[in-house]
Design an enzyme around this catalytic site. Structure first.
Site, PDB file in Angstrom:
ATOM      1  N   PRO A 164       3.279  -1.156  -4.381  1.00  0.00           N
ATOM      2  CA  PRO A 164       2.880  -0.599  -5.681  1.00  0.00           C
ATOM      3  C   PRO A 164       3.637  -1.143  -6.891  1.00  0.00           C
ATOM      4  CG  PRO A 164       4.144   1.009  -4.427  1.00  0.00           C
ATOM      5  CD  PRO A 164       3.896  -0.145  -3.514  1.00  0.00           C
ATOM      6  N   HIS A 198      -0.337   1.827 -23.496  1.00  0.00           N
ATOM      7  CA  HIS A 198       1.017   1.277 -23.605  1.00  0.00           C
ATOM      8  C   HIS A 198       0.949  -0.214 -23.936  1.00  0.00           C
ATOM      9  CE1 HIS A 198       3.393   4.532 -21.173  1.00  0.00           C
ATOM     10  NE2 HIS A 198       2.547   5.048 -22.037  1.00  0.00           N
TER      11      HIS A 198
HETATM   12  P1  FAD Z   1      -9.100   4.283  -1.172  1.00  0.00           P
HETATM   13  O1  FAD Z   1      -8.701   4.863  -2.478  1.00  0.00           O
HETATM   14  O2  FAD Z   1      -8.161   4.378  -0.038  1.00  0.00           O
HETATM   15  O3  FAD Z   1     -10.493   4.966  -0.785  1.00  0.00           O
HETATM   16  C1  FAD Z   1     -11.062   4.844   0.488  1.00  0.00           C
HETATM   17  C2  FAD Z   1     -11.883   6.076   0.769  1.00  0.00           C
HETATM   18  O4  FAD Z   1     -12.583   5.885   1.997  1.00  0.00           O
HETATM   19  C3  FAD Z   1     -11.026   7.316   0.950  1.00  0.00           C
HETATM   20  O5  FAD Z   1     -11.460   8.339   0.093  1.00  0.00           O
HETATM   21  C4  FAD Z   1     -11.172   7.649   2.433  1.00  0.00           C
HETATM   22  O6  FAD Z   1     -11.128   9.033   2.666  1.00  0.00           O
HETATM   23  C5  FAD Z   1     -12.529   7.080   2.740  1.00  0.00           C
HETATM   24  N1  FAD Z   1     -12.731   6.726   4.163  1.00  0.00           N
HETATM   25  C6  FAD Z   1     -11.826   6.182   5.012  1.00  0.00           C
HETATM   26  N2  FAD Z   1     -12.386   5.958   6.217  1.00  0.00           N
HETATM   27  C7  FAD Z   1     -13.668   6.376   6.127  1.00  0.00           C
HETATM   28  C8  FAD Z   1     -14.757   6.397   7.047  1.00  0.00           C
HETATM   29  N3  FAD Z   1     -14.604   5.958   8.298  1.00  0.00           N
HETATM   30  N4  FAD Z   1     -15.941   6.895   6.636  1.00  0.00           N
HETATM   31  C9  FAD Z   1     -16.103   7.338   5.354  1.00  0.00           C
HETATM   32  N5  FAD Z   1     -15.091   7.344   4.434  1.00  0.00           N
HETATM   33  C10 FAD Z   1     -13.890   6.849   4.819  1.00  0.00           C
HETATM   34  N6  FAD Z   1      -1.275   1.746  -6.031  1.00  0.00           N
HETATM   35  C11 FAD Z   1      -0.552   1.565  -7.126  1.00  0.00           C
HETATM   36  O7  FAD Z   1      -0.794   0.602  -7.827  1.00  0.00           O
HETATM   37  N7  FAD Z   1       0.452   2.452  -7.472  1.00  0.00           N
HETATM   38  C12 FAD Z   1       0.746   3.549  -6.708  1.00  0.00           C
HETATM   39  O8  FAD Z   1       1.631   4.319  -7.016  1.00  0.00           O
HETATM   40  C13 FAD Z   1       0.008   3.744  -5.541  1.00  0.00           C
HETATM   41  N8  FAD Z   1       0.260   4.795  -4.742  1.00  0.00           N
HETATM   42  C14 FAD Z   1      -0.440   4.929  -3.602  1.00  0.00           C
HETATM   43  C15 FAD Z   1      -0.144   5.970  -2.741  1.00  0.00           C
HETATM   44  C16 FAD Z   1      -0.821   6.116  -1.534  1.00  0.00           C
HETATM   45  C17 FAD Z   1      -0.470   7.248  -0.606  1.00  0.00           C
HETATM   46  C18 FAD Z   1      -1.823   5.175  -1.193  1.00  0.00           C
HETATM   47  C19 FAD Z   1      -2.557   5.291   0.112  1.00  0.00           C
HETATM   48  C20 FAD Z   1      -2.142   4.134  -2.074  1.00  0.00           C
HETATM   49  C21 FAD Z   1      -1.454   4.009  -3.274  1.00  0.00           C
HETATM   50  N9  FAD Z   1      -1.730   2.968  -4.151  1.00  0.00           N
HETATM   51  C22 FAD Z   1      -1.021   2.809  -5.253  1.00  0.00           C
HETATM   52  C23 FAD Z   1      -2.819   2.040  -3.935  1.00  0.00           C
HETATM   53  C24 FAD Z   1      -4.099   2.468  -4.639  1.00  0.00           C
HETATM   54  O9  FAD Z   1      -4.155   3.856  -4.735  1.00  0.00           O
HETATM   55  C25 FAD Z   1      -5.237   1.878  -3.827  1.00  0.00           C
HETATM   56  O10 FAD Z   1      -5.132   0.465  -3.934  1.00  0.00           O
HETATM   57  C26 FAD Z   1      -6.636   2.315  -4.256  1.00  0.00           C
HETATM   58  O11 FAD Z   1      -6.819   3.675  -3.932  1.00  0.00           O
HETATM   59  C27 FAD Z   1      -7.686   1.471  -3.542  1.00  0.00           C
HETATM   60  O12 FAD Z   1      -8.949   2.019  -3.713  1.00  0.00           O
HETATM   61  P2  FAD Z   1     -10.046   1.921  -2.565  1.00  0.00           P
HETATM   62  O13 FAD Z   1     -11.257   2.579  -3.130  1.00  0.00           O
HETATM   63  O14 FAD Z   1     -10.142   0.536  -2.082  1.00  0.00           O
HETATM   64  O15 FAD Z   1      -9.462   2.742  -1.334  1.00  0.00           O
HETATM   65  C1  DHB Z   2       2.693   4.083 -11.519  1.00  0.00           C
HETATM   66  C2  DHB Z   2       2.571   3.512 -10.267  1.00  0.00           C
HETATM   67  C3  DHB Z   2       2.916   2.200 -10.088  1.00  0.00           C
HETATM   68  O1  DHB Z   2       2.804   1.629  -8.872  1.00  0.00           O
HETATM   69  C4  DHB Z   2       3.399   1.440 -11.136  1.00  0.00           C
HETATM   70  O2  DHB Z   2       3.762   0.145 -10.914  1.00  0.00           O
HETATM   71  C5  DHB Z   2       3.507   1.999 -12.389  1.00  0.00           C
HETATM   72  C6  DHB Z   2       3.156   3.328 -12.578  1.00  0.00           C
HETATM   73  C7  DHB Z   2       2.324   5.495 -11.709  1.00  0.00           C
HETATM   74  O3  DHB Z   2       1.940   6.139 -10.724  1.00  0.00           O
HETATM   75  O4  DHB Z   2       2.406   5.988 -12.835  1.00  0.00           O
END
Ligand code: FAD
Ligand code: DHB
Length: 396
Positions: free
Chosen positions: A292, A72
């Site tokens: 988000p 996009h």
């Molecule tokens: P995570 O993706 O949370 O990964 C952490 C991993 O560690 C998980 O798989 C978990 O199971 C594992 N874990 C936890 N504790 C332990 C432990 N004690 N031992 C071993 N493993 C463990 N961001 C956006 O920009 N737009 C969105 O729409 C959006 N929607 C989201 C919806 C939800 C429900 C959530 C929770 C987050 C969302 N986010 C969104 C944020 C984005 O998805 C996260 O910022 C991103 O996943 C961060 O990645 P990470 O690897 O740091 O953490």
């Molecule tokens: C989506 C999520 C977001 O938080 C955003 O700012 C734009 C798009 C998505 O899930 O597509």
């Protein structure tokens, strides 16, 4: 078991770090509480910044993103019954790709498995030990047995509910937090896209976001009470709300489809400092959360581990510790930029309960400005594509 880098969590941060380290010849083991199937099917974010796209491509895991993701060059801001375009590429020379987070996860897991990596799914009782020595370890249970993973470094990529952040002594930690009194109701539906580009809509009834996943699957969100239940929302009620908020007076209408997934997420801003204690380093949601609205969560996780992989490389190849020592400071520059941007986007676009008519007009005035002034639009665009965040890390 012994490895060089023990990684807790197989989200984007943990998996991409393991991949980057492998490319630099550094061994790692990833421990994850959930199953492979669970991490590959959890619906989360969808927007990849230019820098994230480039990193995935340069490191050999961007092929499917390029083929199946949607590039996009702009997005729409909808307010006061009209839609106004932010031309990302004209303003910044960069773009974004809409590609679901769980697809990125699938690509990273496939690459790690193909390279023979040690990924342990379904672990429990993870705990961190000896991080103030040069022989740290991670203890965990797997298939009924207790294990210890000895390593040179422990990297906490275990998300906001993980255990690693708690391993940093409370006296050395400073947390910053803002909880928003609203959440996002998210849906996935079958049907064609309502628009060629994403639409971020401000409306008196609340915020709405029209996104996409593929030519046949669409992703949409609308602001809701974070304590509400998806059971209170029939499909008809959802479509009525989305039409009220996102249709324009200029004849644009969003397209209804068959809803097959509904969820509600709360929203908060959170930063935990420091991101390092001894041989423990935090990355991604383990250290910081953004609402988000700015689409920054996944991108920040990738940016953190990119910095960290370079610092670990300097340690192993040149016996240098200066980059590791500066990791927290370096990563936090970009994190605070994203915190500010996400807070700004959230404040500009959401219905704030109790806001006076004056305050509501200020939101509209700000939207008018960012869609009229090239300078203001550039500020928005360079943050959205991630160029502003990347800039914060230059020369550190
Ligand atoms: P995570 O993706 O949370 O990964 C952490 C991993 O560690 C998980 O798989 C978990 O199971 C594992 N874990 C936890 N504790 C332990 C432990 N004690 N031992 C071993 N493993 C463990 N961001 C956006 O920009 N737009 C969105 O729409 C959006 N929607 C989201 C919806 C939800 C429900 C959530 C929770 C987050 C969302 N986010 C969104 C944020 C984005 O998805 C996260 O910022 C991103 O996943 C961060 O990645 P990470 O690897 O740091 O953490
Ligand atoms: C989506 C999520 C977001 O938080 C955003 O700012 C734009 C798009 C998505 O899930 O597509």
């Amino acid at each position: 078991m012994r490895t060089q880098v023990g990684i807790i969590g197989a989200g984007p941060a943990g998996l991409f770090l393991s991949h980057l380290l492998h490319l630099r010849g550094i061994d790692s083991v990833v421990l994850e509480t959930r199953t492979r199937d669970q991490i590959e099917s959890t619906i989360r974010a969808g927007v990849l910044e230019q820098g994230t796209m480039d990193l995935l491509t340069q490191t050999g895991v961007g092929e499917r993103m390029k083929a199946e993701g949607a590039l996009h060059h702009g997005f729409e801001l909808a307010f006061e019954g009209k839609r106004r375009r932010i031309d990302l590429t004209d303003l910044t020379g960069q773009a974004i790709t809409v590609y679901a987070q769980h697809e990125v996860i699938k690509d990273l897991v496939a690459a790690r498995v193909a390279a023979g990596a040690e990924l342990r799914f379904g672990v429990s009782d993870t705990s961190v030990h000896g991080i103030d020595t040069d022989k740290p370890s991670i203890r965990y249970c797997h298939e009924g047995a207790e294990h210890e993973l000895q390593c040179d470094f422990v990297i906490g990529c275990d998300g906001s509910q993980g255990v690693s952040r708690q391993a940093i002594p409370q006296a050395l930690r400073k947390d910053f937090e803002r909880v928003y009194p609203f959440g996002w109701f998210g849906i996935l539906c079958e049907g064609p896209p309502s628009s060629d580009e994403l639409i971020y809509a401000r409306h008196e009834r609340g915020f709405a976001l029209i996104s996409t996943r593929s030519p046949n699957v669409q992703r949409m969100y609308f602001q809701c009470d974070p304590k509400d239940s998806v059971d209170n929302w029939s499909d008809d009620r959802i479509w009525a709300e989305l039409h009220a908020r996102a249709d324009s007076d200029e004849g644009h209408k969003i397209i209804d489809g068959k809803i097959f997934q509904k969820n509600i997420v709360g929203m908060r801003s959170f930063v935990s400092t420091t991101m390092q204690y001894g041989r423990l380093f935090l990355a991604g949601d383990a250290a910081h959360i953004v609402p988000p609205t700015g689409a920054k969560g996944l991108n920040l996780a990738v940016a953190d581990v990119n910095v960290l992989s370079k610092a670990l490389d300097a340690f192993y190849k040149e016996n240098r510790t200066d980059l590791l020592d500066r990791y927290s400071e370096t990563a936090l520059k970009r994190i605070w930029r994203a915190e500010h941007f996400s807070y700004w986007m959230t404040s500009m676009l959401h219905r704030i309960e109790g806001a006076s008519p004056f305050e509501q007009q200020l939101q509209v005035a700000e939207l008018e400005y960012v869609t009229t002034s090239r300078t203001a639009a550039t500020v928005l665009a360079e943050n959205y594509v991630g160029a502003a965040g990347a800039q914060m890390q230059v020369n550190l």
